[in-house]
Design a protein around this motif. Sequence first.
Motif, PDB file in Angstrom:
ATOM      1  N   GLN A 456       0.830  -1.212   0.000  1.00 45.81           N
ATOM      2  CA  GLN A 456       0.000   0.000   0.000  1.00 45.81           C
ATOM      3  C   GLN A 456       0.861   1.259   0.000  1.00 45.81           C
ATOM      4  O   GLN A 456       0.645   2.196  -0.787  1.00 45.81           O
ATOM      5  CB  GLN A 456      -0.908   0.008   1.236  1.00 45.81           C
ATOM      6  CG  GLN A 456      -2.016  -1.034   1.232  1.00 45.81           C
ATOM      7  CD  GLN A 456      -2.870  -0.914   2.480  1.00 45.81           C
ATOM      8  OE1 GLN A 456      -2.932   0.130   3.119  1.00 45.81           O
ATOM      9  NE2 GLN A 456      -3.518  -2.011   2.847  1.00 45.81           N
ATOM     10  N   ARG A 460       1.550   4.255  -2.898  1.00 40.40           N
ATOM     11  CA  ARG A 460       1.217   5.656  -2.640  1.00 40.40           C
ATOM     12  C   ARG A 460       2.451   6.550  -2.772  1.00 40.40           C
ATOM     13  O   ARG A 460       2.372   7.648  -3.329  1.00 40.40           O
ATOM     14  CB  ARG A 460       0.586   5.796  -1.252  1.00 40.40           C
ATOM     15  CG  ARG A 460      -0.795   5.168  -1.166  1.00 40.40           C
ATOM     16  CD  ARG A 460      -1.577   5.667   0.024  1.00 40.40           C
ATOM     17  NE  ARG A 460      -1.094   5.096   1.271  1.00 40.40           N
ATOM     18  CZ  ARG A 460      -1.609   5.385   2.464  1.00 40.40           C
ATOM     19  NH1 ARG A 460      -2.595   6.265   2.557  1.00 40.40           N
ATOM     20  NH2 ARG A 460      -1.135   4.812   3.553  1.00 40.40           N
ATOM     21  N   LEU A 628       0.943  12.611   2.913  1.00 41.27           N
ATOM     22  CA  LEU A 628       1.046  11.155   2.946  1.00 41.27           C
ATOM     23  C   LEU A 628       1.623  10.690   4.280  1.00 41.27           C
ATOM     24  O   LEU A 628       1.164   9.696   4.862  1.00 41.27           O
ATOM     25  CB  LEU A 628       1.922  10.664   1.790  1.00 41.27           C
ATOM     26  CG  LEU A 628       2.225   9.156   1.753  1.00 41.27           C
ATOM     27  CD1 LEU A 628       0.941   8.336   1.699  1.00 41.27           C
ATOM     28  CD2 LEU A 628       3.131   8.824   0.566  1.00 41.27           C
TER      29      LEU A 628
END
Length: 657
Positions: A456, A460, A628
């Motif tokens: 994941q 990203r 993020l």
Amino acid sequence: MGKYRIRVATGDSLLAGSSNLVQLWLVGEHGEKDLGKILRPIRIREVQLEVEVSLYLGRLLLVKLRKHKSLVGFDWFCKWIAVQGPGTQGEAFFPCYRWVQGNEIICLPEGTARTVRDDPQNQFKKHREKELEERRKVYRWGFWKEGLILPIAGNTQWDLPRNERFLEDKDLDFSLSLAKVLKDLALKGSLDLTNSVRRLEDFNKVFPQGKTPLAERVRNCWKDDALFGYQFLNGANPMLLRRSTSLPSRLVLPPEMEDLKTQLEKELQTGSLFEADFSLLDGVKPNVIIFKQQYVAAPLVMLKLQPDGRLLPMVIQLQPPRNGCPPPVLFLPSDPPMAWLLAKTWVRSSDFQLHQLQSHLLRGHLIAEVISVATMRSLPSLHPIYKVFCACINVLARSNLVSKWGIFDLVVSTGSGGHVDILQRATAGLTYRSFCPPDDLADRGLLDVKSSLYGQDALRLWGVISRRYVEKMVSLFYKSDGAVKDDPELQAWCREITETGLQGAQDRGFPISLESRAQLCHFITMCIFTCTGQHASTHQGQLDWYSWIPNGPCTMQKPPPISKDVTEKDIVDSLPSLHQARTQKTFIKFLGRRQPVMVALGQHKENYFSDPGPQAVLKQFQEELAALDKEIEVRNAGLDLPYEYLRPSMVENSVTI
């Protein structure tokens, strides 16, 4: 004609200044002016000068500088020079960010990025050619072993170009920390030679003080199947696991294991069967350490993904089948606990070998070195892609792990030649897709595995690098696919990486030419992610996962078991000696520690661009990275085992250690 105001910035490291005199020249469209030896950059971080120039220079193109040696020559780290005066339209900025050595003349072009196409009057043609000619003399390809990618020429850090070594503050920290751990190892390690490990608890003697919370968790829970499976998803080496598309041919199931075959096929049909195959280790010659034979296995692990996201082992085969030999023993969770634990420990030792050599050294350090050397040999400092990328390749680290009489030779089961064999095999299998998380995770069947936190976060972070930084930068300087194809320096860079550094990797998908903006963006993103996020994902977990030696033993001292009659003594006798364990712990603690002098991804202070467009892109990139980072922090707060290795604030801006 007129007055020029000149600002000169010196680096921030301990020994960045110099007592030597520096001569400056201003070079403009209409002429050149020698300003003489007007600068002595001793300690002041920024010096301001004013000079009268009788000649009208026009728009400034270059600043030239030369450091003159007196009795003793002291290197000077120049950050940048800024000039304001007639024809500059404000302040002209000339980035340097390198050491000035000897007495050669260094030319600093104004910081506006330019491709060859952006210089139709060839004002910078000679400068570009001369700069690359000089760089190729300094950045030379070396050779280590046949079948491996090329390193930079040189055997130690001191053989490297001055600009690729650690700055003094980091070098001092590195040297002092290394001296301390070597002293501790000498004092305590000598006692270990007379002591032996009798119980698994004896490894507490070498469990590090100042341990991480996750390392403590590993020590307490290393026997659990759930933690064993978790490491394939989110541990120190998340690069081996893949979803099964069929039962592996090497998995020989005897008739009495029909139930197991049924379970495996059921998981296969539902898409929840995964495997970790260590066949790369098959046939590797094991090390002999202090006259004692060590051992290597090539396990296969079959795992099932539970609905709750846990990955649990179903069966372990420690060696592939051999012609003329009985089928290898298959170890199951239902076996006697010590037999099952020994099988898992063998897997963890095998994972240690592949992690350190394939995932960390080869796919991290050595690939980054190829990219760095090719960049310095092919792209002049004026080139926009050099400016985009150079902050991610600013240091080359020499590894002592695999040198002769290095750590692998001294304490690791694949040392003394086996490690070279593994690197050669792994090099032959390097593919372009495996360096690009969207492709790699798709090929390994992990895109939809929510418990793959590495997957994941890698996706990203790749997306932020690609969409928020690389694509926007490329769009500023390449308005069409034709502009990419027609850039000779860009094409030479691509060929230098694939054909020279990677030794002809085009047959494994690496490009030898760049035909479009999209292809260029993908290639640059791969380079940046490899030197930052990918290295971080395999570097930062070492202290967490290997501090408790039985969870990642550097060597095994007994052959793989061929029966299930196993005692704790059999496990202890197979694991590293106390001296080997302390050596492993010492270097894992040293290499895996949080670096006190660390620049996070996108947070570099160097400003290679003078035009506002790239600066705005970098600012937005930093904002996206911060967002993020916060998202991952919030997610981790709700997790039993937080995954932090790809948090942007934890990812170093370049491969350094």
